[in-house]
Every structure is written in structure tokens, then in C-alpha cells.
Write a protein that holds these residues in place. Structure first.
Motif, PDB file in Angstrom:
ATOM      1  N   THR A 111      43.497  37.554  45.597  1.00 31.99           N
ATOM      2  CA  THR A 111      44.367  37.445  46.829  1.00 31.99           C
ATOM      3  C   THR A 111      45.748  38.380  46.319  1.00 31.99           C
ATOM      4  OG1 THR A 111      45.210  35.394  46.021  1.00 31.99           O
ATOM      5  CG2 THR A 111      43.717  35.180  47.784  1.00 31.99           C
TER       6      THR A 111
ATOM      7  N   THR B  84      49.625  36.111  52.856  1.00 32.36           N
ATOM      8  CA  THR B  84      48.676  36.026  51.937  1.00 32.36           C
ATOM      9  C   THR B  84      47.308  36.722  52.435  1.00 32.36           C
ATOM     10  OG1 THR B  84      49.464  34.320  50.724  1.00 32.36           O
ATOM     11  CG2 THR B  84      47.309  34.810  50.308  1.00 32.36           C
TER      12      THR B  84
ATOM     13  N   GLN C  48      43.515  37.825  51.833  1.00 30.27           N
ATOM     14  CA  GLN C  48      42.314  37.582  50.897  1.00 30.27           C
ATOM     15  C   GLN C  48      41.474  38.991  51.050  1.00 30.27           C
ATOM     16  OE1 GLN C  48      38.995  35.145  52.669  1.00 30.27           O
ATOM     17  NE2 GLN C  48      39.283  33.865  50.945  1.00 30.27           N
TER      18      GLN C  48
ATOM     19  N   ASP D  74      36.890  38.934  47.309  1.00 28.02           N
ATOM     20  CA  ASP D  74      37.162  37.575  47.106  1.00 28.02           C
ATOM     21  C   ASP D  74      35.717  37.013  47.127  1.00 28.02           C
ATOM     22  OD1 ASP D  74      39.531  35.544  46.538  1.00 28.02           O
ATOM     23  OD2 ASP D  74      37.934  34.480  47.372  1.00 28.02           O
TER      24      ASP D  74
ATOM     25  N   SER E 186      46.009  31.348  46.039  1.00 22.83           N
ATOM     26  CA  SER E 186      44.659  31.695  45.365  1.00 22.83           C
ATOM     27  C   SER E 186      43.876  30.381  44.826  1.00 22.83           C
ATOM     28  CB  SER E 186      45.370  32.516  44.023  1.00 22.83           C
ATOM     29  OG  SER E 186      46.150  31.723  43.437  1.00 22.83           O
TER      30      SER E 186
END
Lengths: 264, 476
Positions: free
Chosen positions: A120, A156, A158, A162, B89
Motif C-alpha cells: 500500500t 491510501t 492498495q 497486494d 497496511s
């Protein structure tokens, strides 16, 4: 000794708080209020730090970022045009969802990255720029990922590699659809995405290109964004569906300026 | 107690501005570490794709330099900051949990180490080792907690790929972070603890070298040219004394060709070694310090090879006769041999050479008590032969005759430890099961099921060790 005895209740209290935080966040799927508080706290500081480090590193000037933004915009429109021209008949229904002119690109740059196991990044645009969760992020090379959390000044993203990310894709040549998931250790190592086609009769060959299939309302992925090329076909002899490894167009370790596709 | 004063940084000593400076340094450093970790370190294209964890290293370094409370709170705060700072995260609270535990346990381990080493000043290399181990444990803890929460990113292959590189980068950065933290923590210490090492000038250094080389034999040193006198302030050790047989002893001549007067016993530990070579009657001292007391001296008999000296007359076995050799009654020396013919190595009765056997020839071969030869037994002859208490001869038993009858070994009655130094001290039983409360429990456990008892005692000692280490073992 004495101080250790005094510390023990504090330690127990802190551990209980930590476990409670984990539990709440686990229940909310990683989008609990703690993250928004942290975004408000640390977002401006990360902005500031990125400005300082960018100034030291002679970072991208305003002209370059403007050009890159234009490039991103053109890339998105080109992808849309290709989708429309190649598969007009097949995507007639889908075209109602997509409309070429309904996209707007908000430029942003990567200012921070999550460490360790996750893939991320933090970008320098947030909910004050109109960004909300589940919006597609791309750059000049192709699909980058999707927005999963926002704060007033940051968001944020992703990345597509991921392990939590699943992108619906379509083979650019044959039009077969499938799903692309990230490999867990792809951030540092060989970035290979795992492709699974839904049709048992579809054929996979190395070199075939993939574009996003699209989602309802363009969330989390708008259609037609280039994703990558098939490098290795890993279909087992007895397996039901063909699988392959896909090399993405985007270099996830060297991300700079990104564009967030926001729907108007 | 000393280590505790050293460990506590904000205790006393530094001035108020410096105190506030140091107290503010920790939160600032923590915040800076979180920001730099997220915005710079995580984005560095390092080989292997891994990155060190600055916050974890900072927490570990703070743990070995400050108190448990500070380390625990620092770990929680740093971990929570990493959890909730913008790149979402992982779940919030994961790193807070791990770093909090790392800070707490690192201080406890540090306290246990300093307690085990007697609370001395902490060794920087040990601190570095603890920081490195704590960092590695923190990385492993992050991976383990991710696995526990079934984070899709934390899988077996991902851990195998990320964990070694992360630990390696942490180890590379450990000295830098520890040095910085120790520097700031050192500013918080009182001035007295930061006193510089003493500076010796050359003659002092030379004097210490001479003193070391002379093994304490030169308490007052005068070095030529300096005019200074260097006195040894330490208490004088007990000096070894040597009673030597005579100048012709081969072994001693080999040891020291300068002669008997300078012969010194080489006894480890500088104990008061008094060697009595029985026939010479001369006491040799390393340095003469008062008259020797031969009555308390364990006797060494070097009878072989000294044919010309007449033996010292002895009435009976002395107090220390058990100490010599294998506790045989010294009949050879006692029985008045003629001119020393008994003392040659072969120990054959020289009947062939002699025309007429002398007085003591019977003693040699068969070792009979010399009662046959004596027309009239002297006073103490019964004592010599069979060690009976002389009750028959006493009109009225004295004070201690009952004690004598019980035949205690003479060592048991001795209070002074210097006496029995010739016998090798039996080492205490140091088996793994000798940790029981008394010595008798061994027999008891053998009578019962000894394996079960062993296992219970082993687990008990393990438990006590863990209890020592974890909640109460440390100094802090």
C-alpha cells in the motif's frame, strides 16, 4: 524490580488496548476510525516531509506533473476508445456504465509507503480533492490499484499486487474474462500476478495482454485500463480453469505521479 | 543498585534545561522515526526489496538504556503510530502490541543480565546484542501476529522472503541507532557517572607493570629515575613459607638452582603454604614474617634419597600424620633404622650384604610392630601401634578420652583451613539433581521413584528460572 512491578499494570493495560484496537479493526475490515485519526494526525506531516525530500531530491516540477497528468488523462481515454472500438457489440451493455467522457483524473504523488508485507502507498490527495474509497488509480503505464482509505489530505492506495486485491480482467485479444490476484511477496521480489480465467475452454498464451473488465459505476476498477501481459501459463493438466502468471505494466516499486479516476 | 542508578536517566544530576531537553528528545525522536520510516525508508529501493524498521530499533535501543516504564510506553506509542499513519497496511494495534512487548521484555532481559553480572556498569556490546535480538524478535513478532490474524499478505512464502532481509537490515542499523540513543541517554546521566577514565602518567603505568610481574611481592616500589615511591595500598597477602629438606634435593635444585635459601613454593592462589621437609628442620619462607610454627605444619616426608641425615626422633604419629600420603602410620620413620639403609629405592632387606642383621631389620620386610624388640614398652607405644585410647593406663580418664575413642578423623576437629591444604579438596557434587534442598533427598528419591522426582525437580527449577526472569528477576 520495583519499577518492573509498577510497570506491569501499565503493560497489561496497553496490551488490552492494542488487542481491542486489533479486534475493532478486524471487524471493520481495516477501515476503523483509528486509521482516520491517524490520517488526520500524520497526513500533513507526511505531506511536509515529502515536500522537503522532494526539494532535496530535485523532484518533479509543476510542468512535469502537469504533463504527466495530461498523459494519464489521454491514457485513460485511449483505453476507453480501444474498448469501444474493439468490442463494441460485446460491450454494448457495459458501455452504458462507462461513458467516455465521465472520467476525471485527479493527479497525486506517492508520499509514503507501508512497510513489510503489505503493498500500500499513501498519495498526496485526499477527500478534500474529491477522492473517495474504491476509486481506480492508474499512471502512464497502466493500472496501479484502488483507493481503500482516505483522510482529508491523503489517501491510501492498495496496489494491484497486494494479496488483498482482486482485479476483474478481460483478455484484450479474445475477450475472455478472469480474475487477477496479487502475490503476497510481490512488493520487493518478482512482481507476478496470478491470473485465473473463468472459462474452462479458454486458451492462454504468453504475450497476451490484459485490460480491466470494469465494475459497476467504475468502482473499484474502471474498464479498459491496461494491466499486464501473460508471461507463464501454469495450467495444471487436470485443472478446471486455465491459470497463468502476469507481469504488470506498472513498476510498483518506482511509483511517482499517479492519477485517481473520480466519477463525476 | 548501581545499575539501577545508571539506568534511570531522569533521576538526579543533570540540570533542569538538560532534563527537559532529554525528556522531550524521546517523543520527538519517536515521531521523526515514524515519519522517516513511512516516507523515506519504506520507499527506498533497497536490494531485496526489504527495509529496516527504524521504530522497532528505536524502541529496542530505548529499552536497553532507560527504564521499563519508558520502554513499554515508547513501544506502544511507536507501534500505534505506525499502525494508524496513512498507508493503511495492516490492522491498527498490531505493531503497538508487538513493540510494547518488545520494549518491556528487552528491559527485563537487560535487568536480568545486569543482575547476573552483579549490577556492574553495562557493557555496550551486551547492550548491542540485546538490541539486535530484540529487533529480530520484533520482526518475527510482526510476522507471527500477521499470520495469527490471517492477513492475506503474510503467508509462508512472504515471510520467507521478507523476514531475513528485514532482520539483516535491522542488524546493520543497530549500532547507529544504539549509539545515538546512548548518546542522548548519556546526556541525562549525572556528571559523576560520566567521569572520564583516569589518566596515568608513564611511571605509574610502569609501576603497575612491575607490580603485576612481581605478583604482589613488591609492596613498596621505587623506580629508579622517578624518585617516586609507589606503595601498594592493598592488604598484604599471606606469604608462603617453605621448609626445605636440604640443599641436595634434586627436585628443588631443578626448580631453583640458586640454592635452598631462595627456594619458594609455587602454590596457586597465594595461600600460606608451609612446606616442612622433615629432616632438615629448616623453615624456608618466601619472605620472613615472624617465626614459623612447626607444630601446625603438615609434614612432607622426602625420606628417600637422603641417606646421611639421621631422622628426627619421634615419639608417635603427630597430629597431621593422616594428611601425608595415604594415611599409613609412619612406621618406617619411627622405627629407628640404622644408618639410613632402609631408605634406598628398592626396599630389600640387605641381609645378603650384612653379616649380622642390625637392630631394625625386621621392621622393613614384614612391618611388624616393634613390640618384639622392646624389652619394656614405653609410655606411648600402644598409641603408636593400634591407636587405642590409653584407657588402661589411666587411673582417671581425662576430659577428652571419649572423643578419642570414637576415632574421628583428625580433620573433622580442625578449625583452621590452612592445615589440610595438601589433600586435594573434594569437589562438591555438582550433578544436575543436586539442586534439592538437602543432601538427604537424594537417598529418599532413590528409594522412591527417582525418575518422577527428577522430572519434578527439573521442571521446578525451570519454573523458578522463568519466574526469576520474567516478573521479579530483574533489577528494574
Amino acid at each position: 524490580m520495583l519499577e518492573a512491578r509498577r510497570t506491569r499494570p501499565v503493560l497489561i493495560a496497553l496490551l488490552i488496548v492494542a488487542i481491542a484496537l486489533i479486534t475493532i479493526d478486524f471487524r471493520d475490515g481495516g477501515t476503523s476510525g483509528a486509521h482516520s485519526v491517524g490520517g488526520r494526525l500524520f497526513g500533513p506531516v507526511e505531506h511536509l516531509t515529502d515536500d522537503v525530500t522532494g526539494w532535496f531530491g530535485g523532484g518533479s516540477s509543476a510542468e512535469v506533473s502537469a504533463l504527466q497528468q495530461e498523459n494519464d488523462q489521454l491514457r485513460a481515454q485511449l483505453a476507453q476508445a480501444q474498448v469501444n472500438s474493439q468490442n463494441l457489440s460485446q460491450l454494448a451493455g457495459l458501455r452504458q456504465l462507462t461513458g467516455a467522457d465521465r472520467y476525471k483524473i485527479v493527479p497525486a504523488s506517492v508520499i509514503a509507503a507501508g512497510g513489510g508485507y503489505s503493498d500500500t502507498v499513501t498519495i498526496s490527495a485526499g477527500s478534500s480533492d474529491g477522492i473517495t474509497a474504491n476509486e481506480t488509480v492508474l499512471n502512464g503505464d497502466g493500472l496501479v490499484g484502488t483507493v481503500i482509505a482516505t483522510s482529508p489530505t491523503t489517501a491510501t492506495v492498495q496496489l494491484a499486487n497486494d494479496a488483498n486485491a482482486t482485479v476483474g480482467i478481460r483478455m484484450a485479444s479474445s475477450g475472455q474474462i478472469g480474475a487477477l490476484t496479487g502475490a503476497a511477496d510481490s512488493f520487493g521480489g518478482t512482481a507476478a500476478l496470478k491470473l485465473t480465467l473463468f472459462s474452462a475452454t479458454a486458451t492462454l498464451k504468453p504475450g497476451q495482454e490484459l485490460v480491466t473488465f470494469g465494475s459497476v459505476g467504475g468502482r473499484p476498477y474502471v474498464p479498459g485500463i491496461p494491466v499486464g501481459t501473460v508471461t507463464t501459463v501454469t495450467t495444471e493438466p487436470g485443472s478446471l480453469t486455465p491459470t497463468a502468471l502476469v507481469k504488470p505494466f506498472v513498476d510498483f516499486t518506482g511509483l511517482g505521479v499517479l492519477g485517481v479516476v473520480i466519477s463525476t | 543498585m548501581n545499575s539501577r542508578q545508571v539506568i534511570k536517566p531522569f533521576d538526579h544530576g543533570p540540570s533542569a534545561p538538560r532534563q527537559t531537553l532529554v525528556a522531550a528528545a524521546l517523543p520527538v525522536a519517536l515521531f521523526a522515526a515514524v515519519i522517516v520510516q513511512l516516507t523515506v525508508v519504506n520507499r527506498l529501493p533497497l536490494p531485496g526489496g526489504d527495509a529496516p524498521d527504524l521504530v522497532l530499533l528505536l524502541v529496542a535501543a530505548v529499552a536497553v538504556t532507560t527504564t521499563t516504564m519508558i520502554a513499554t510506553v515508547t513501544g506502544f506509542a511507536g507501534g500505534l503510530a505506525l499502525d494508524i499513519a496513512p498507508p493503511v497496511s495492516h490492522y491498527a494495534g498490531e505493531y503497538a502490541l508487538v513493540f510494547c512487548l518488545v520494549g518491556y521484555l528487552a528491559t527485563r532481559v537487560m535487568g536480568a543480565i545486569s543482575a547476573a553480572s552483579g549490577g556492574a556498569e553495562r557493557d555496550p556490546s551486551i547492550c548491542l546484542a540485546v538490541v539486535a535480538v530484540a529487533a529480530a524478535a520484533g520482526e518475527a513478532g510482526k510476522a507471527g501476529l500477521g499470520l495469527l490474524l490471517s492477513d492475506p499478505n503474510v503467508t509462508g512464502p512472504a515471510i520467507r522472503h521478507v523476514l531475513p532481509g528485514a532482520i539483516l537490515y535491522d542488524l546493520l542499523l543497530t549500532p547507529v541507532v544504539y549509539w545515538l540513543v546512548a548518546l542522548v541517554a548519556g546526556l541525562a546521566r549525572p556528571e559523576s557517572e560520566r567521569a572520564p577514565a583516569p589518566v596515568f602518567f608513564g611511571a605509574q603505568r610502569l609501576a603497575s607493570v612491575f607490580r603485576l610481574a612481581s605478583a604482589g611481592a613488591a609492596p613498596n616500589l621505587r623506580l629508579a629515575g622517578t624518585g617516586a615511591k609507589f606503595e601498594d595500598k592493598r592488604p598484604v597477602r599471606r606469604e608462603p613459607k617453605l621448609r626445605l629438606a636440604d640443599a641436595r634435593s634434586n627436585s628443588l635444585a631443578r626448580t631453583n638452582p640458586a640454592g635452598t635459601n631462595s627456594a619458594q613454593p609455587l602454590v596457586a592462589g597465594g595461600r600460606a603454604a608451609k612446606l616442612n621437609f622433615a629432616r632438615s628442620g629448616i623453615t624456608h619462607h618466601a619472605q620472613s614474617s615472624g617465626p614459623a610454627r612447626p607444630r601446625r605444619t603438615p609434614k612432607l616426608n622426602f625420606a628417600v634419597g637422603l641417606p646421611t641425615i639421621t631422622p628426627r626422633p619421634r615419639r608417635g604419629p603427630g597430629k597431621g600424620w593422616l594428611d601425608v600420603g595415604r594415611s599409613k602410620p609412619p612406621t618406617v620413620r619411627r622405627a629407628k633404622p640404622g644408618k639410613g639403609w632402609l631408605d634406598d629405592g628398592r626396599r630389600k632387606p640387605p641381609t645378603v650384604r650384612r653379616a649380622k642383621p642390625g637392630k631394625g631389620w625386621l621392621d622393613d620386610g614384614r612391618r611388624k610392630p616393634p613390640t618384639v624388640r622392646r624389652a619394656k614398652p614405653g609410655r606411648g607405644w600402644l598409641d603408636v601401634g593400634r591407636r587405642k585410647p590409653p584407657t588402661m593406663r589411666r587411673a582417671k580418664p581425662g576430659k577428652g578420652w571419649l572423643d578419642e575413642g570414637r576415632r574421628r578423623p583428625p580433620t573433622a576437629k580442625r578449625a583452621k583451613p590452612g592445615k589440610g591444604w595438601l589433600r586435594p579438596a573434594r569437589p562438591p557434587r555438582a550433578n544436575w539433581y543436586s539442586t534439592g534442598p538437602t543432601t538427604g533427598w537424594i537417598h529418599r528419591s532413590r528409594a522412591k521413584n527417582r525418575w518422577r522426582t527428577r522430572r519434578r525437580s527439573l521442571s521446578g527449577s525451570l519454573l523458578s528460572t522463568v519466574r526469576d526472569l520474567l516478573p521479579t528477576g530483574g533489577r528494574r
